[in-house]
Design a protein around this motif. Sequence first.
Motif, short mmCIF file in Angstrom:
data_model
loop_
_atom_site.label_atom_id
_atom_site.label_comp_id
_atom_site.label_asym_id
_atom_site.label_seq_id
_atom_site.Cartn_x
_atom_site.Cartn_y
_atom_site.Cartn_z
N LEU A 160 -64.66 -48.53 -13.65
CA LEU A 160 -66.44 -49.22 -14.14
C LEU A 160 -66.98 -49.87 -13.04
CD1 LEU A 160 -66.33 -51.35 -16.91
CD2 LEU A 160 -65.95 -49.51 -17.34
N PRO A 161 -68.28 -48.93 -12.64
CA PRO A 161 -69.08 -49.12 -10.71
C PRO A 161 -68.89 -50.45 -11.01
CG PRO A 161 -70.32 -48.04 -12.39
CD PRO A 161 -68.66 -48.80 -13.39
N GLY A 162 -68.94 -51.89 -11.90
CA GLY A 162 -69.03 -53.00 -11.42
C GLY A 162 -67.60 -52.89 -10.16
N THR A 163 -66.92 -52.37 -10.66
CA THR A 163 -65.44 -52.61 -10.06
C THR A 163 -65.63 -51.41 -8.58
OG1 THR A 163 -64.41 -53.20 -11.56
CG2 THR A 163 -63.31 -53.50 -10.17
N THR A 164 -65.82 -51.04 -8.07
CA THR A 164 -66.01 -49.76 -7.49
C THR A 164 -67.14 -49.58 -6.48
OG1 THR A 164 -67.46 -48.12 -8.64
CG2 THR A 164 -64.77 -48.21 -9.25
N ALA A 165 -68.18 -51.06 -6.92
CA ALA A 165 -68.97 -51.19 -5.76
C ALA A 165 -68.47 -51.21 -4.22
CB ALA A 165 -69.94 -51.57 -6.77
N SER A 166 -67.70 -52.20 -4.44
CA SER A 166 -67.09 -53.19 -3.29
C SER A 166 -66.12 -51.60 -2.59
CB SER A 166 -65.60 -53.64 -3.22
OG SER A 166 -65.12 -53.13 -4.22
N ASP A 167 -66.20 -51.02 -3.19
CA ASP A 167 -65.76 -49.67 -2.05
C ASP A 167 -67.01 -48.17 -2.22
OD1 ASP A 167 -63.36 -48.22 -1.35
OD2 ASP A 167 -63.05 -47.19 -2.82
N SER A 168 -67.95 -48.24 -2.57
CA SER A 168 -69.29 -47.51 -2.57
C SER A 168 -68.77 -46.68 -3.54
CB SER A 168 -68.96 -46.39 -0.68
OG SER A 168 -69.19 -47.64 0.05
N PHE A 169 -68.28 -46.72 -4.61
CA PHE A 169 -67.94 -46.28 -5.53
C PHE A 169 -66.98 -44.87 -5.79
CE2 PHE A 169 -72.79 -47.58 -5.80
CZ PHE A 169 -71.96 -48.72 -6.56
N ARG A 170 -66.16 -45.44 -4.90
CA ARG A 170 -65.18 -44.16 -4.30
C ARG A 170 -63.64 -44.14 -5.27
NH1 ARG A 170 -66.82 -44.78 0.92
NH2 ARG A 170 -64.75 -45.68 1.56
N THR A 171 -63.30 -45.63 -5.50
CA THR A 171 -62.10 -45.51 -5.96
C THR A 171 -61.27 -46.11 -6.71
OG1 THR A 171 -61.18 -46.86 -4.36
CG2 THR A 171 -60.25 -44.37 -3.80
N CYS A 172 -60.74 -46.10 -8.01
CA CYS A 172 -60.29 -47.14 -8.89
C CYS A 172 -59.86 -47.98 -8.56
CB CYS A 172 -60.13 -46.34 -10.29
SG CYS A 172 -61.50 -45.02 -11.07
N ASN A 173 -59.43 -48.88 -9.12
CA ASN A 173 -59.02 -50.90 -8.59
C ASN A 173 -57.88 -49.90 -10.17
OD1 ASN A 173 -57.60 -52.45 -8.95
ND2 ASN A 173 -59.43 -53.41 -7.62
N ALA A 174 -56.22 -49.95 -9.16
CA ALA A 174 -54.64 -49.19 -9.83
C ALA A 174 -54.47 -50.57 -10.13
CB ALA A 174 -54.42 -48.56 -9.35
N THR A 175 -54.83 -51.92 -10.11
CA THR A 175 -54.08 -52.86 -10.25
C THR A 175 -54.73 -53.24 -11.85
OG1 THR A 175 -53.70 -53.76 -7.64
CG2 THR A 175 -53.90 -55.31 -10.15
N MET A 179 -62.21 -35.48 -6.76
CA MET A 179 -60.33 -36.64 -7.88
C MET A 179 -60.76 -38.06 -7.53
SD MET A 179 -57.89 -36.30 -9.41
CE MET A 179 -56.16 -36.87 -9.63
N VAL A 180 -60.76 -38.72 -8.42
CA VAL A 180 -60.74 -40.63 -8.88
C VAL A 180 -59.58 -40.96 -8.53
CG1 VAL A 180 -61.41 -41.75 -10.15
CG2 VAL A 180 -62.92 -40.33 -10.37
N MET A 181 -59.72 -41.44 -6.48
CA MET A 181 -58.40 -40.98 -6.30
C MET A 181 -57.97 -43.38 -7.20
SD MET A 181 -57.19 -39.50 -4.66
CE MET A 181 -55.00 -40.41 -3.69
N GLN A 182 -56.79 -43.52 -7.34
CA GLN A 182 -56.63 -45.20 -7.73
C GLN A 182 -56.70 -45.61 -6.41
OE1 GLN A 182 -56.51 -46.39 -11.73
NE2 GLN A 182 -55.10 -44.56 -11.56
N LYS A 183 -56.36 -46.57 -6.34
CA LYS A 183 -56.03 -47.52 -4.82
C LYS A 183 -53.89 -48.36 -5.64
CE LYS A 183 -59.58 -49.34 -2.29
NZ LYS A 183 -60.81 -50.42 -2.48
N LEU A 184 -53.96 -47.96 -5.03
CA LEU A 184 -51.76 -48.81 -5.67
C LEU A 184 -52.04 -47.49 -6.18
CD1 LEU A 184 -52.57 -52.20 -6.67
CD2 LEU A 184 -51.59 -50.88 -4.02
N GLY A 185 -50.24 -47.32 -6.48
CA GLY A 185 -49.79 -45.63 -6.88
C GLY A 185 -49.21 -46.93 -8.31
N VAL A 186 -49.71 -46.58 -8.95
CA VAL A 186 -49.14 -47.19 -10.03
C VAL A 186 -49.30 -45.86 -11.48
CG1 VAL A 186 -49.67 -49.98 -10.16
CG2 VAL A 186 -51.87 -48.79 -11.40
N SER A 187 -49.27 -44.86 -11.44
CA SER A 187 -50.13 -43.37 -12.38
C SER A 187 -49.20 -43.47 -13.36
CB SER A 187 -50.73 -42.34 -11.79
OG SER A 187 -49.59 -41.93 -11.04
N SER A 188 -48.17 -43.61 -12.90
CA SER A 188 -46.81 -44.05 -13.90
C SER A 188 -46.57 -44.70 -15.44
CB SER A 188 -45.36 -44.07 -13.16
OG SER A 188 -45.19 -44.78 -12.28
#
Length: 361
Positions: free
Chosen positions: A233-248, A1-10
């Motif tokens: 995008l990997p350019g964004t998630t690289a700082s987190d070792s490609f684990r989580t999307c940036n929800a902001t 599951m691709v977790m998103q940092k910050l709960g903004v899925s709504s």
Amino acid sequence: MVMQKLGVSSLFGPPLLWITFVSGRISLVQCASPHHHHHHHHHVDGRLAVFRPTKMFVFGDSYADTGNNPKASASSWKVPYGITFPGKPAGRYSDGRVLTDFPAAYFGPRSPIPYRWRKVGSKYVKYGMNFAFGGTGVFDTPTARPNMTVQIDPLQQLIAESVYTGQDLRSSLALVTNSGNDYSAYLARNGSIRDLPKFITRVVNQLALDIERIHGLGMKMIAIAGLQPLGCLPGTTASDSFRTCNATINSLVTFHNQLQSRAVAKPNNCTRSPPFVIVDLYTPFMSVLNDTGSTKFPEPLKPCCVGINSSYSCGSVDQNGQKKYDTCKDPKRMFFWDMLHPTREGWRAVFSKLGSNLKQS
């Protein structure tokens, strides 16, 4: 599951795959006639499914570019780009086919020839033309010209030269992509995240003017790609070792997409024949990236081709020609090709979600 940092899925709302609105002759301020037809179809309009364009005209950036960028400078012409198709670098920002190629195959005409190669064989001109240019936005970006606004000029010129007739344009599909280069350029200029919503409004307003202009040239059907989840995008998630999307970042993408739908809805509310279709890339991207049961992409956020450190990128070599990047064993099992672009299989997975929705109508 691709977790998103910050709960903004709504914020993301229901999954709308292809959003169409009943529409008319575009006027961004008001309708030309007093009759307002408010039929909002939040599904595939039957017209798009039965519409069989004979040509495609493409405007946008690297998600759509099939070879307009100059060979001397663009990574899309360097090894290992193109290793899956056509087997060598050919100007596509992927290991193989890109977004443009899938609707071209789906609707029947072949992928339109890049404008830069139009002299290669005039018989290819009959499939339309691709003006997209990797790295561009609706405004100028530091890395690439011509921007999307300027890309419309050569089509106008070809119409003036009678290369394409009014009938050609009426039976064509225009595809417009806008994959976020305006925003990376804005942030690179030290624009603040706080003021980004204001800039997003400017970008969408310009995009609306661009599609108005394309429609004004005689195109009856214009598909505008929504923004993909930039926070994944990997350019964004690289700082987190490609684990989580940036929800902001993804919530700002959602804001862009809502504004874009609204900008299209305004002119589309005026008459019965809808020229504008939003191609929602956000939902299928997220759906594929979140498919936990998928064995297809075991590490969905990881890119296949990556520079050996942050100062290098896919395709880069040192002064001795030694490669400064690594590639994965099997691009077919990766969703992302490099730090920004899907693989051919990634695009296929995204388009199959759009395509199955098309067929249902």
